[in-house]
Design an enzyme around this catalytic site. Structure first.
Site, short mmCIF file in Angstrom:
data_model
loop_
_atom_site.label_atom_id
_atom_site.label_comp_id
_atom_site.label_asym_id
_atom_site.label_seq_id
_atom_site.Cartn_x
_atom_site.Cartn_y
_atom_site.Cartn_z
N GLY A 26 17.27 -10.61 -16.31
CA GLY A 26 18.44 -11.03 -17.08
C GLY A 26 18.29 -12.49 -17.41
O GLY A 26 17.46 -13.19 -16.81
N CYS A 52 12.34 -9.84 -11.74
CA CYS A 52 12.68 -11.13 -12.36
C CYS A 52 14.05 -11.63 -11.88
O CYS A 52 14.18 -11.97 -10.71
CB CYS A 52 12.60 -11.02 -13.88
SG CYS A 52 12.52 -12.63 -14.67
N TYR A 53 15.08 -11.64 -12.71
CA TYR A 53 16.39 -12.09 -12.22
C TYR A 53 16.81 -11.24 -11.01
O TYR A 53 17.39 -11.75 -10.04
CB TYR A 53 17.44 -11.97 -13.34
CG TYR A 53 18.85 -12.29 -12.87
CD1 TYR A 53 19.30 -13.60 -12.77
CD2 TYR A 53 19.74 -11.25 -12.51
CE1 TYR A 53 20.59 -13.89 -12.33
CE2 TYR A 53 21.02 -11.53 -12.06
CZ TYR A 53 21.43 -12.86 -11.98
OH TYR A 53 22.71 -13.14 -11.53
N GLU A 80 7.03 -3.65 -16.03
CA GLU A 80 7.30 -2.68 -17.11
C GLU A 80 6.61 -3.04 -18.42
O GLU A 80 6.50 -2.22 -19.32
CB GLU A 80 8.81 -2.55 -17.34
CG GLU A 80 9.51 -3.73 -18.02
CD GLU A 80 9.88 -4.88 -17.06
OE1 GLU A 80 9.32 -4.93 -15.94
OE2 GLU A 80 10.70 -5.72 -17.44
N ASP A 85 15.49 14.46 -34.31
CA ASP A 85 16.56 14.70 -33.34
C ASP A 85 17.32 16.00 -33.66
O ASP A 85 17.54 16.82 -32.78
CB ASP A 85 17.52 13.50 -33.28
CG ASP A 85 16.79 12.22 -32.90
OD1 ASP A 85 15.68 12.33 -32.36
OD2 ASP A 85 17.33 11.13 -33.14
N LYS A 137 13.44 8.70 -27.16
CA LYS A 137 12.80 9.29 -28.34
C LYS A 137 11.47 9.98 -28.00
O LYS A 137 11.20 11.08 -28.47
CB LYS A 137 12.54 8.17 -29.36
CG LYS A 137 12.23 8.68 -30.74
CD LYS A 137 13.49 9.01 -31.47
CE LYS A 137 13.25 9.51 -32.86
NZ LYS A 137 14.52 9.82 -33.54
#
Ligand code: XMP
Length: 512
Positions: A55, A82-83, A173, A229, A368
């Site tokens: 963040g 991280c944060y 990630e 979709d 997706k």
């Protein structure tokens, strides 16, 4: 869903969806929740693990996002990123300090190979990680071991295995972190005990059962556009409720060459009610003499609703209106009002016009790439599953100026050649959207011994992650050369082909 669940607690990271997608890539179901979720709500979900995202804040900011300290005593494995890493350190008594210079980008990192996260044979002791931080942990909390460091970051990773608490300052990630996915996998498998039970085969089975249970003998209506979709939604619903599903496919006549027939071929043979409305004549009549882009869009939107409404009225009351809402829509809407978002963005307010009782969204948990996988799992043809985004108004907004049958045919033929050559060159998955635009410009050419005065065709190809910004695709000259030669030779009334090299912004992807 009865899958093992990992919660991704979002502390404002731009990577929240990416983390969730990576967890899913490891075969683990996860949900993104805001950090404001209560501990009771967390406990009720029975997660097998929790990931704190990064963040933009500093843990010392008054308004920085926090979570109740008791979360660390819930006996649920936690990975802070991280944060999230700094927050864990700060709340458990470690010291977080502002760096003299921020660490940003690819950074050589030294890993302790005895850590459960870094023990993989493929991960060398020194490897690149992706850093992006202005604070760092200068002292880990009591009971924690430092398991990675960089030249300027003394605690690039820390852990307390007894309490199942792990934290990394870098971003596993992000692709730039070498073996980042492997590290996540180790956390999920070795620390959280995940078995990898999230597969599209399992998802399809469970979703079909759940839809059957919910719908019972009710009737489901779906507006089928032929896009990924709605097509996958139709395939799933058809397996679940068969004849109780009605798909209305409004063919406005502005689809690409053969596309209307391809959609019909994929669905008409199924055990559902499939209605194709060939409405081109009605659309063309309304568009006669219209060349302003916004007016064209408005007319097409209204006519689409009119055609859909007219057909759906014949069905009487419908129990469920199905929508192809997917997980990014749910996350972006703050996990709740996805239905509202979709009705505005994609079906132009359809729910107002159709008499239905409830909305169902069978894809609302999927990213997706998972929708693509599910489509394949359900046996949809590849060209439908991998169809690139296509605007609702179709080729009508790729013909600059007034639309005529002749222009439509020219564009369909030219666009077909472009797509065929891109596929032949093996570029159809790496260029995210590519298409031809028929400009309303004429220019002089020479063919044989004669002068020509014909249309200029523009080709557009873009690479993008979110379609909000885009770069023009670097299509090799040889491919462009073949496309151009084929188009001017095979399509009458085009004597010049140009390639659009504008980024978005300032241009948009579509020309109108
Ligand atoms: P622009 O042209 O705004 O397009 O850069 C961004 C993305 O949105 C698609 N697009 C549409 N999609 N209905 C849609 O469903 C529309 O009216 C529409 N207009 C643009 C466009 O193809 C690109 O992927």
């Amino acid at each position: 869903m009865n899958n093992q669940l990992v919660l991704v607690l979002d502390f404002g990271s731009q990577y929240n969806q990416l983390i969730a997608r990576r967890v899913r890539e490891c075969g683990v179901y996860c949900e993104v929740m805001r950090y404001t979720i209560s501990l009771n709500e967390i406990a009720a979900k029975h997660p097998v693990g929790i990931i704190f995202t990064g963040g933009p804040n500093s843990v010392y900011d008054q308004a920085s996002p926090h979570i109740a300290k008791e979360i660390f005593a819930m006996d649920i494995p936690i990975l802070g990123i991280c944060y999230g890493c700094q927050l864990m350190a700060h709340m458990l008594g470690g010291v977080v300090t502002t760096c003299t210079t921020s660490e940003y980008g690819k950074t050589e990192t030294t890993y302790g190979k005895s850590s459960a996260l870094f023990c993989d044979d493929a991960l060398p002791e020194k490897a690149i990680s992706w850093m992006s931080h202005t604070d760092y942990i200068s002292e880990p909390p009591a009971g924690f071991t430092v398991t990675a460091h960089t030249e300027s970051c003394p605690v690039a990773a820390m852990e307390c295995p007894e309490k199942k608490l792990y934290a990394v300052q870098f971003h596993p990630e992000v692709n730039h972190t070498a073996h980042g996915l492997t590290m996540l996998n180790h956390f999920l498998q070795d620390v959280c005990g995940c078995t990898g039970d999230w597969t599209m085969e399992n998802y399809a089975k469970t979703a079909i059962e759940q839809i059957r249970e919910k719908v019972g003998n009710g009737r489901v209506l779906l507006a089928l556009s032929g896009g990924v979709d709605s097509s996958v939604c139709a395939a799933l619903l058809s397996r679940a409720v068969g004849k109780n599903l009605t798909c209305i496919f409004v063919d406005h006549g502005f689809l690409r060459k053969n596309e209307g027939d391809e959609v019909e071929a994929a669905f008409a043979g199924r055990d559902i009610q499939f209605i194709r409305i060939n409405a081109k004549a009605a659309f063309m009549e309304k568009l006669t003499g219209v060349s302003d882009p916004e007016t064209k869009r408005k007319i097409i939107g209204e006519e689409f609703i009119r055609a859909f409404e007219c057909e759906s009225k014949k069905l009487g009351t419908v129990d469920f209106l199905a929508q192809g809402t997917i997980y990014p829509d749910v996350i972006e809407s703050g996990s709740g009002d996805a239905a509202v978002i979709k009705s505005h963005h994609n079906v132009g307010g359809l729910p107002d016009y159709v008499d239905f009782q409830e909305i169902i969204e069978p894809l609302r948990l999927l990213f997706k790439d998972e929708v693509h996988q599910l489509g394949i799992e359900l046996g949809l043809p590849e060209h439908l599953v991998w169809r690139q985004p296509f605007p609702g108004p179709g080729l009508a907004i790729r013909i600059i100026g007034e639309i005529t049958d002749e222009k439509l045919e020219i564009l369909q033929d030219a666009d077909w050649i472009f797509r065929e050559e891109i596929a032949k060159a093996g570029l159809d998955r790496s260029i995210h959207q590519y298409f031809a635009v028929l400009t309303d410009m004429h220019s002089v050419g020479v063919m044989g011994d004669g002068r020509t005065y014909d249309y200029t065709l523009a080709l557009r190809g873009v690479t993008t992650t979110d379609f909000m910004t885009a770069d023009f695709a670097r299509i090799p000259y040889e491919v462009l050369e073949t496309v151009s030669a084929r188009i001017v030779n095979e399509v009458k009334h085009i004597n010049r082909v140009v390639y659009d090299i504008t980024t978005k912004p300032p241009a948009t992807i579509e020309w109108e």
